[in-house]
Design a protein around this motif. Structure first.
Motif, PDB file in Angstrom:
ATOM      1  N   GLY A 152       0.797  -1.226   0.000  1.00  0.00           N
ATOM      2  CA  GLY A 152       0.000   0.000   0.000  1.00  0.00           C
ATOM      3  C   GLY A 152       0.824   1.268   0.000  1.00  0.00           C
ATOM      4  O   GLY A 152       0.380   2.292   0.537  1.00  0.00           O
ATOM      5  N   LEU A 153       1.997   1.253  -0.597  1.00  0.00           N
ATOM      6  CA  LEU A 153       2.870   2.428  -0.628  1.00  0.00           C
ATOM      7  C   LEU A 153       2.501   3.321  -1.805  1.00  0.00           C
ATOM      8  O   LEU A 153       2.326   2.846  -2.930  1.00  0.00           O
ATOM      9  CB  LEU A 153       4.334   2.004  -0.738  1.00  0.00           C
ATOM     10  N   GLN A 154       2.381   4.608  -1.527  1.00  0.00           N
ATOM     11  CA  GLN A 154       2.044   5.580  -2.559  1.00  0.00           C
ATOM     12  C   GLN A 154       3.328   6.042  -3.248  1.00  0.00           C
ATOM     13  O   GLN A 154       3.867   7.115  -3.004  1.00  0.00           O
ATOM     14  CB  GLN A 154       1.300   6.773  -1.954  1.00  0.00           C
ATOM     15  N   MET A 155       3.851   5.194  -4.128  1.00  0.00           N
ATOM     16  CA  MET A 155       5.085   5.484  -4.832  1.00  0.00           C
ATOM     17  C   MET A 155       5.067   4.772  -6.176  1.00  0.00           C
ATOM     18  O   MET A 155       4.322   3.806  -6.370  1.00  0.00           O
ATOM     19  CB  MET A 155       6.298   5.018  -4.008  1.00  0.00           C
ATOM     20  N   LYS A 156       5.876   5.270  -7.091  1.00  0.00           N
ATOM     21  CA  LYS A 156       5.984   4.675  -8.417  1.00  0.00           C
ATOM     22  C   LYS A 156       7.451   4.362  -8.693  1.00  0.00           C
ATOM     23  O   LYS A 156       8.285   5.265  -8.778  1.00  0.00           O
ATOM     24  CB  LYS A 156       5.449   5.622  -9.489  1.00  0.00           C
ATOM     25  N   ILE A 157       7.770   3.088  -8.808  1.00  0.00           N
ATOM     26  CA  ILE A 157       9.125   2.664  -9.134  1.00  0.00           C
ATOM     27  C   ILE A 157       9.284   2.763 -10.649  1.00  0.00           C
ATOM     28  O   ILE A 157       8.656   2.008 -11.395  1.00  0.00           O
ATOM     29  CB  ILE A 157       9.392   1.234  -8.625  1.00  0.00           C
ATOM     30  N   SER A 158      10.103   3.699 -11.084  1.00  0.00           N
ATOM     31  CA  SER A 158      10.211   3.991 -12.510  1.00  0.00           C
ATOM     32  C   SER A 158      11.396   3.319 -13.178  1.00  0.00           C
ATOM     33  O   SER A 158      11.366   3.082 -14.389  1.00  0.00           O
ATOM     34  CB  SER A 158      10.308   5.507 -12.724  1.00  0.00           C
ATOM     35  N   ASP A 159      12.443   3.004 -12.431  1.00  0.00           N
ATOM     36  CA  ASP A 159      13.624   2.435 -13.072  1.00  0.00           C
ATOM     37  C   ASP A 159      14.442   1.662 -12.047  1.00  0.00           C
ATOM     38  O   ASP A 159      14.387   1.948 -10.845  1.00  0.00           O
ATOM     39  CB  ASP A 159      14.481   3.533 -13.696  1.00  0.00           C
ATOM     40  N   VAL A 160      15.185   0.676 -12.537  1.00  0.00           N
ATOM     41  CA  VAL A 160      16.074  -0.137 -11.705  1.00  0.00           C
ATOM     42  C   VAL A 160      17.429  -0.176 -12.394  1.00  0.00           C
ATOM     43  O   VAL A 160      17.507  -0.360 -13.618  1.00  0.00           O
ATOM     44  CB  VAL A 160      15.538  -1.572 -11.512  1.00  0.00           C
ATOM     45  N   GLU A 161      18.478  -0.002 -11.619  1.00  0.00           N
ATOM     46  CA  GLU A 161      19.841  -0.034 -12.155  1.00  0.00           C
ATOM     47  C   GLU A 161      20.693  -0.974 -11.317  1.00  0.00           C
ATOM     48  O   GLU A 161      20.875  -0.758 -10.112  1.00  0.00           O
ATOM     49  CB  GLU A 161      20.449   1.365 -12.166  1.00  0.00           C
ATOM     50  N   PHE A 162      21.207  -2.014 -11.944  1.00  0.00           N
ATOM     51  CA  PHE A 162      22.076  -2.969 -11.265  1.00  0.00           C
ATOM     52  C   PHE A 162      23.512  -2.479 -11.303  1.00  0.00           C
ATOM     53  O   PHE A 162      23.958  -1.864 -12.276  1.00  0.00           O
ATOM     54  CB  PHE A 162      21.987  -4.340 -11.939  1.00  0.00           C
ATOM     55  N   GLN A 163      24.222  -2.772 -10.231  1.00  0.00           N
ATOM     56  CA  GLN A 163      25.661  -2.538 -10.226  1.00  0.00           C
ATOM     57  C   GLN A 163      26.337  -3.570 -11.114  1.00  0.00           C
ATOM     58  O   GLN A 163      25.817  -4.661 -11.342  1.00  0.00           O
ATOM     59  CB  GLN A 163      26.192  -2.617  -8.797  1.00  0.00           C
ATOM     60  N   GLY A 164      27.512  -3.236 -11.631  1.00  0.00           N
ATOM     61  CA  GLY A 164      28.166  -4.094 -12.613  1.00  0.00           C
ATOM     62  C   GLY A 164      28.451  -5.493 -12.126  1.00  0.00           C
ATOM     63  O   GLY A 164      28.392  -6.456 -12.907  1.00  0.00           O
ATOM     64  N   ASP A 165      28.744  -5.654 -10.835  1.00  0.00           N
ATOM     65  CA  ASP A 165      29.041  -6.990 -10.313  1.00  0.00           C
ATOM     66  C   ASP A 165      27.795  -7.734  -9.867  1.00  0.00           C
ATOM     67  O   ASP A 165      27.886  -8.879  -9.411  1.00  0.00           O
ATOM     68  CB  ASP A 165      30.035  -6.903  -9.156  1.00  0.00           C
ATOM     69  N   GLY A 166      26.595  -7.107  -9.970  1.00  0.00           N
ATOM     70  CA  GLY A 166      25.344  -7.775  -9.633  1.00  0.00           C
ATOM     71  C   GLY A 166      25.055  -7.890  -8.162  1.00  0.00           C
ATOM     72  O   GLY A 166      24.105  -8.587  -7.784  1.00  0.00           O
ATOM     73  N   SER A 167      25.829  -7.222  -7.295  1.00  0.00           N
ATOM     74  CA  SER A 167      25.618  -7.341  -5.850  1.00  0.00           C
ATOM     75  C   SER A 167      24.667  -6.300  -5.298  1.00  0.00           C
ATOM     76  O   SER A 167      24.236  -6.410  -4.149  1.00  0.00           O
ATOM     77  CB  SER A 167      26.967  -7.224  -5.125  1.00  0.00           C
TER      78      SER A 167
END
Length: 386
Positions: free
Chosen positions: A150-165
């Motif tokens: 129920g969070l009033q937020m919009k996740i627009s993008d995700v960025e992974f670090q190069g090593d995947g951690s």
């Protein structure tokens, strides 16, 4: 997006590399800076500046110190220092022009910057592409988790670090959001460290990109580096219709391009009387209805006849205002309206030779009418024979 030099092109025609701006061939990179010093050699004895600019996903750029003296050039894939582990990005700027960029961003030249570890190996690149392929699926699952909580937020993008951690989730929200439980759920489900970063609506449009109403790519995702405040006053000075659907961009805010020509309009309006100017004449009071700064014309109409407009030059308007200051009235607007300011009818021609847009609305010719008549006659004759 793609470019003619992309490895996925067939016969010079790009079919879309789907790298989202990470091909580093400068054909689809965002916010790239042209290195106009690349063909100039350094003076004798001067060392190459040891700071490089590295771009990661979308428009995120950071500066790293090349302390190992690696021979880096624009387009190289490098492994850089991160808070924990390493990240992978493309070198977008190297040499003396980086010194200029640091001064522009008020970063000291001797600042403690993170380091460039090495040129990325094939193993680093394979792992980097593998984690980048998971971003869309993880973004979808993260949105579902936020909806469940129920969070009033919009996740627009995700960025992974190069090593995947580690993964950085960019979100927009009107109010403050308590996402502590969301971070715990995502860290448990994805098995990675999670960082939440709130961005504005303009920054969201910058990261995602798109095509504006002008038919070109969004300015914020191609070359615009700062976001200045845009108010409705910019539209009023340019005499634009205050229609939110036309003035708003993809971010939902007023378009940044409203500020591009604002200074020109403000300079031109200095020689024009205010829009609320009233002219005192023998025929009555006249009000300003419209202003054209390009032609230097103002349209006035009488209070008793608002539908009839009279075009006057700015010089004529100032002349009438000077008479009004002397407590005198001008004869009429018709006396001051010059023929040079009358609206001219422009005849438009079609040089391309395109067909008329109403060609499908023309009535059918005689030939079609004869066919219909013959069909009707055949039916009648057939009925009589039967």
């Amino acid at each position: 997006m793609g470019c003619s030099s992309c490895s996925t092109a067939e016969g010079g025609q790009p079919r879309g590399c789907r790298n989202n701006g990470t091909c580093a061939t400068d054909g689809c990179n965002k916010l790239t800076v042209f290195d106009w010093l690349s063909n100039m050699s350094l003076p004798a004895g001067q060392e190459v500046f040891d700071v490089v600019e590295v771009r990661f996903k979308n428009s995120r750029k950071e500066y790293f110190r090349n302390s190992e003296g690696l021979p880096l050039s624009i387009g190289d894939v490098v492994a850089t220092q991160a808070k924990s582990g390493h990240d992978v990005g493309h070198v977008t700027l190297a040499g003396e022009l980086v010194r200029v960029q640091l001064k522009k961003k008020n970063i000291p030249l001797n600042a403690d910057l993170p380091k460039v570890y090495r040129k990325a190996t094939q193993r680093d690149i394979d792992k980097w592409h593998k984690v980048r392929g998971k971003e869309e699926e993880i973004k979808k699952r993260a949105r579902e988790m936020a909806i469940i909580l129920g969070l009033q937020m919009k996740i627009s993008d995700v960025e992974f670090q190069g090593d995947g951690s580690k993964a950085t989730f960019y979100y927009t929200s009107e109010d403050r959001v308590d996402f502590r439980q969301l971070i715990k759920d995502m860290a448990k489900a994805f098995g990675i460290r999670v960082e939440m970063r709130q961005i504005g609506y303009r920054q969201e449009a910058q990261r995602l990109g798109g095509i504006g109403s002008c038919g070109r790519e969004l300015c914020c995702s191609t070359w615009l580096t700062d976001f200045r405040s845009v108010t409705t006053g910019a539209a009023r000075y340019q005499q634009l219709s205050l229609n939110p659907q036309k003035l708003a961009g993809q971010c939902g805010k007023l378009k940044c391009c409203l500020n591009y020509e604002l200074d020109t309009y403000l300079d031109a309006l200095k020689d024009f009387p205010p829009l609320d100017t009233k002219l005192q004449t023998e025929k009555g009071v006249a009000f300003c209805q419209k202003t054209d700064i390009f032609k230097g014309v103002l349209w006035f109409s009488y209070r008793d006849d608002p539908a009839t407009w009279h075009s006057l030059g700015s010089e004529q308007v100032h002349e009438i205002l000077e008479l009004n200051r002397q407590k005198k009235k001008a004869g009429s607007l018709e006396e001051y309206a010059s023929e040079n300011y009358q609206t001219e009818e422009v005849a438009f021609e079609n040089p391309v030779g395109q067909d008329s847009l109403t060609r499908f609305d023309r009535p059918k010719g005689r030939r079609n009418r004869k066919k219909r008549n013959n069909k009707g006659g055949n039916k009648k004759r057939t009925g009589r024979n039967a």
